[in-house]
Design a protein around this motif. Structure first.
Motif, PDB file in Angstrom:
ATOM      1  N   LEU A 159       0.814  -1.222   0.000  1.00 27.56           N
ATOM      2  CA  LEU A 159       0.000   0.000   0.000  1.00 27.56           C
ATOM      3  C   LEU A 159       0.844   1.267   0.000  1.00 27.56           C
ATOM      4  N   VAL A 160       2.051   1.206   0.544  1.00 27.36           N
ATOM      5  CA  VAL A 160       2.907   2.395   0.583  1.00 27.36           C
ATOM      6  C   VAL A 160       3.969   2.394  -0.512  1.00 27.36           C
ATOM      7  N   GLY A 161       4.057   1.325  -1.262  1.00 25.80           N
ATOM      8  CA  GLY A 161       5.048   1.190  -2.330  1.00 25.80           C
ATOM      9  C   GLY A 161       4.896  -0.181  -2.946  1.00 25.80           C
ATOM     10  N   ASN A 162       5.968  -0.955  -2.915  1.00 26.59           N
ATOM     11  CA  ASN A 162       5.869  -2.348  -3.328  1.00 26.59           C
ATOM     12  C   ASN A 162       7.001  -3.149  -2.687  1.00 26.59           C
ATOM     13  N   VAL A 163       6.882  -4.448  -2.758  1.00 24.91           N
ATOM     14  CA  VAL A 163       7.863  -5.334  -2.129  1.00 24.91           C
ATOM     15  C   VAL A 163       9.224  -5.204  -2.807  1.00 24.91           C
ATOM     16  N   ALA A 164       9.218  -5.063  -4.124  1.00 26.01           N
ATOM     17  CA  ALA A 164      10.477  -5.031  -4.875  1.00 26.01           C
ATOM     18  C   ALA A 164      11.393  -3.893  -4.441  1.00 26.01           C
ATOM     19  N   THR A 165      10.828  -2.771  -4.017  1.00 29.80           N
ATOM     20  CA  THR A 165      11.654  -1.628  -3.625  1.00 29.80           C
ATOM     21  C   THR A 165      11.797  -1.497  -2.106  1.00 29.80           C
ATOM     22  N   SER A 166      11.143  -2.388  -1.368  1.00 27.82           N
ATOM     23  CA  SER A 166      11.247  -2.348   0.098  1.00 27.82           C
ATOM     24  C   SER A 166      12.559  -2.970   0.548  1.00 27.82           C
ATOM     25  N   ASP A 167      13.037  -2.503   1.688  1.00 27.71           N
ATOM     26  CA  ASP A 167      14.329  -2.978   2.183  1.00 27.71           C
ATOM     27  C   ASP A 167      14.199  -3.369   3.658  1.00 27.71           C
ATOM     28  N   ASN A 168      13.704  -4.592   3.897  1.00 25.30           N
ATOM     29  CA  ASN A 168      13.632  -5.124   5.251  1.00 25.30           C
ATOM     30  C   ASN A 168      13.622  -6.641   5.166  1.00 25.30           C
ATOM     31  N   LEU A 169      13.683  -7.294   6.297  1.00 28.76           N
ATOM     32  CA  LEU A 169      13.779  -8.752   6.328  1.00 28.76           C
ATOM     33  C   LEU A 169      12.554  -9.427   5.704  1.00 28.76           C
ATOM     34  N   LEU A 170      11.357  -8.949   6.025  1.00 27.02           N
ATOM     35  CA  LEU A 170      10.160  -9.554   5.443  1.00 27.02           C
ATOM     36  C   LEU A 170      10.049  -9.280   3.951  1.00 27.02           C
ATOM     37  N   ALA A 171      10.537  -8.140   3.512  1.00 31.95           N
ATOM     38  CA  ALA A 171      10.548  -7.862   2.073  1.00 31.95           C
ATOM     39  C   ALA A 171      11.428  -8.878   1.353  1.00 31.95           C
ATOM     40  N   GLU A 172      12.521  -9.262   1.988  1.00 35.74           N
ATOM     41  CA  GLU A 172      13.406 -10.269   1.382  1.00 35.74           C
ATOM     42  C   GLU A 172      12.693 -11.611   1.241  1.00 35.74           C
ATOM     43  N   LEU A 173      11.884 -11.965   2.240  1.00 36.20           N
ATOM     44  CA  LEU A 173      11.099 -13.198   2.174  1.00 36.20           C
ATOM     45  C   LEU A 173      10.129 -13.135   0.997  1.00 36.20           C
ATOM     46  N   TRP A 174       9.407 -12.017   0.863  1.00 33.81           N
ATOM     47  CA  TRP A 174       8.456 -11.880  -0.233  1.00 33.81           C
ATOM     48  C   TRP A 174       9.156 -11.760  -1.586  1.00 33.81           C
ATOM     49  N   LYS A 175      10.352 -11.181  -1.604  1.00 32.76           N
ATOM     50  CA  LYS A 175      11.112 -11.125  -2.857  1.00 32.76           C
ATOM     51  C   LYS A 175      11.485 -12.527  -3.312  1.00 32.76           C
ATOM     52  N   GLU A 176      11.804 -13.394  -2.357  1.00 34.01           N
ATOM     53  CA  GLU A 176      12.123 -14.779  -2.701  1.00 34.01           C
ATOM     54  C   GLU A 176      10.900 -15.476  -3.287  1.00 34.01           C
ATOM     55  N   TYR A 177       9.741 -15.321  -2.641  1.00 29.97           N
ATOM     56  CA  TYR A 177       8.520 -15.918  -3.183  1.00 29.97           C
ATOM     57  C   TYR A 177       8.160 -15.275  -4.528  1.00 29.97           C
ATOM     58  N   GLY A 178       8.472 -13.998  -4.684  1.00 30.53           N
ATOM     59  CA  GLY A 178       8.215 -13.295  -5.935  1.00 30.53           C
ATOM     60  C   GLY A 178       8.970 -13.870  -7.120  1.00 30.53           C
ATOM     61  N   LYS A 179       9.994 -14.658  -6.855  1.00 30.46           N
ATOM     62  CA  LYS A 179      10.694 -15.354  -7.948  1.00 30.46           C
ATOM     63  C   LYS A 179       9.788 -16.412  -8.573  1.00 30.46           C
ATOM     64  N   ALA A 180       8.836 -16.926  -7.805  1.00 32.31           N
ATOM     65  CA  ALA A 180       7.890 -17.911  -8.309  1.00 32.31           C
ATOM     66  C   ALA A 180       6.621 -17.241  -8.843  1.00 32.31           C
TER      67      ALA A 180
END
Length: 186
Positions: free
Chosen positions: A49-70
């Motif tokens: 809602l405030v941006g997106n996961v791809a540009t976020s920089d935190n531990l949970l964003a990294e988890l979602w970035k990994e799932y985003g590969k699928a």
């Protein structure tokens, strides 16, 4: 049911058949376990809602970035995904807490809430993937074994299996309640 009674009932159920034992002992654990992803889904909704996961920089964003590969829809705030996750965090999270209360206090509405929560989970899973399947799955990475079979099939399959088993449990318990003839008060 008090905590001590709950523990004793779990201990006594060790003699039940395995599937029956899982269904009964998982009564309170399941809604809590099912809502554990809210610890990651809530922040996902916020990041989206405030941006997106791809540009976020935190531990949970990294988890979602990994799932985003699928499934890349999770990286760029896909409106369908964000809408479903918002509903999941707010509605399903509230229903899960109500279900835990209903189980512990042995409330009459327990199976109604359990069935509602399970249907919400199954509907959410369907609406997460069906729109993408209809357009040829352009956002799903099915060329990589790990992403297809572990991330997409296994992890999402859990959210079909667990609600399916709990729907079966509710059906079984409701059927059992109605098998015996009711005594009429005269």
């Amino acid at each position: 049911m008090k905590w001590r009674e709950f523990c004793v009932s779990l201990w006594l159920q060790c003699k039940a058949p395995p599937l029956e034992r899982w269904a009964e002992s998982g009564d309170v654990i399941q809604p809590l376990w099912e809502r554990a992803p809210n610890l990651t889904e809530g922040p996902f909704v916020y990041m989206s809602l405030v941006g997106n996961v791809a540009t976020s920089d935190n531990l949970l964003a990294e988890l979602w970035k990994e799932y985003g590969k699928a499934d890349e829809r999770w990286l760029y705030s896909d409106p369908t995904i964000v809408s479903l996750e918002l509903l999941t965090v707010v509605l399903d999270g509230s229903l899960a807490l109500l279900l835990v209360y209903a189980i512990i206090k042995d409330k009459h509405y327990r199976h109604f809430v359990q069935i509602t929560l399970c249907v919400c989970e199954l509907y959410g899973g369907w609406m997460t993937f069906c729109p993408d399947w209809i357009i040829g799955s352009p956002n799903l990475n099915t060329s990589n074994w790990l992403y297809l079979w572990v991330y997409l099939v296994f992890f999402n399959g859990i959210w079909v299996l667990v609600p399916g088993l709990l729907l079966w449990q509710s059906w079984r318990d409701l059927r059992r309640m109605h098998q015996y003839p009711k005594k009429k008060n005269r």
